[in-house]
Scaffold this motif. Structure first.
Motif, PDB file in Angstrom:
ATOM      1  N   SER A  21       0.053   0.124   4.883  1.00 12.33           N
ATOM      2  CA  SER A  21      -1.058  -0.205   3.993  1.00 12.33           C
ATOM      3  C   SER A  21      -2.220   0.738   4.244  1.00 12.33           C
ATOM      4  CB  SER A  21      -1.486  -1.659   4.165  1.00 12.33           C
ATOM      5  OG  SER A  21      -1.954  -1.878   5.476  1.00 12.33           O
ATOM      6  N   LEU A  22      -2.232   1.341   5.429  1.00 13.35           N
ATOM      7  CA  LEU A  22      -3.286   2.310   5.739  1.00 13.35           C
ATOM      8  C   LEU A  22      -3.233   3.492   4.779  1.00 13.35           C
ATOM      9  CD1 LEU A  22      -3.969   3.624   9.370  1.00 13.35           C
ATOM     10  CD2 LEU A  22      -5.233   4.080   7.295  1.00 13.35           C
ATOM     11  N   ARG A  80      -2.100   3.598   1.908  1.00 10.83           N
ATOM     12  CA  ARG A  80      -2.425   3.178   0.545  1.00 10.83           C
ATOM     13  C   ARG A  80      -3.939   3.008   0.364  1.00 10.83           C
ATOM     14  NH1 ARG A  80       0.152  -1.725   0.458  1.00 10.83           N
ATOM     15  NH2 ARG A  80       1.943  -1.008   1.666  1.00 10.83           N
ATOM     16  N   VAL A  81      -4.593   2.587   1.439  1.00 11.88           N
ATOM     17  CA  VAL A  81      -5.983   2.199   1.370  1.00 11.88           C
ATOM     18  C   VAL A  81      -6.901   3.321   0.904  1.00 11.88           C
ATOM     19  CG1 VAL A  81      -7.346   2.614   3.460  1.00 11.88           C
ATOM     20  CG2 VAL A  81      -7.074   0.304   2.605  1.00 11.88           C
TER      21      VAL A  81
END
Lengths: 133, 133
Positions: free
Chosen positions: B108-109, B111-112
């Motif tokens: 998710s990093l 993506r962030v």
DNA sequence: ACTCCAATTGAAAGATTTTTTCATCTACAA
DNA sequence: TTGTAGATGAAAAAATCTTTCAATTGGAGT
């Protein structure tokens, strides 16, 4: 002067037995007015408050957990501790952006500490912003 | 003076065209000798190096990404950027411990950031250590 | 090994930032 | 209201960091 976060911060200040002086409220309002501001910016927003008092207010607020102190390069910055978000810091131009979606796995977080009681965390991402690419 | 991390750092310094002077090596060795040290501690480990040179070396190293600058309270601290770990900071006594297990969800990093290119991250946990409980 | 020079160093001075001091003032409980 | 512990701010002091510039040196080229 409006804003839930500001009001909550004042409440916490009073609740801890500290006086809600005009100076402290001014500093708190200045911090609330922006994100990750430098001392210089905060001082500019409440020029009527003496420098010494600003330093003391910042110490008090960070000590109480009302305000968070950050090191994103170029000296300390301050923001309300209330809202949980993280920072994208560009290593080229020094610009800072926020993002809300926290990529920390809170489950493994609680395990990591062992007998350390985790109360808060801060996460910063470093890299290059779209402008610098 | 031994240690893979130290050697890699010297290599990076040379590779970027900077001279590996005794002073710079001494500062680097001082940083390698501990974790999240304050300026004062680093200076004490290489008293033969002038203050100005220590400041310049720290700027150079952090600029090159060899060394990471941290704000864990009570002024800046420095450590080799090489080893990836995070910090547990006690809000009561100010003590700092490291932990290896990174609780950041790297998926998710990525993506962030959106169009922000994430190259590194730092995570600190704040709370109370076992001694202060 | 030797030479040369751009890069590096450090002492001193200067600038900036932060803290201490202490006389005065004020928020707020009674 | 009043009293007072807590808070403020101007000035001075201390700590921290940067600039300057003459002297030195690492290391590339010979």
């Amino acid at each position: 002067m409006s804003g839930l976060r500001y009001e909550a911060a004042v409440g916490k200040l009073r609740g801890c037995g500290y006086k809600a002086t005009p100076q402290r409220l001014a500093v708190l309002a200045a911090i609330s007015a922006g994100q990750h501001q430098r001392l210089e910016e905060i001082r500019a927003r409440c020029p009527e408050v003496g420098m010494v008092t600003v330093y003391r207010a910042l110490d008090l607020f960070t000590g109480l957990g009302i305000v968070r102190r950050l090191d994103l390069g170029q000296g300390p910055r301050y923001e309300l501790a209330e809202d949980h978000h993280h920072h994208l810091v560009c290593e080229d131009c020094g610009s800072v952006k926020e993002f809300e979606r926290c990529p920390v796995d809170l489950q493994s977080l609680s395990r990591v500490g062992g007998d350390f009681e985790v109360r808060a965390h801060s996460l910063e991402l470093y890299g290059r912003c779209s402008d610098c690419r």
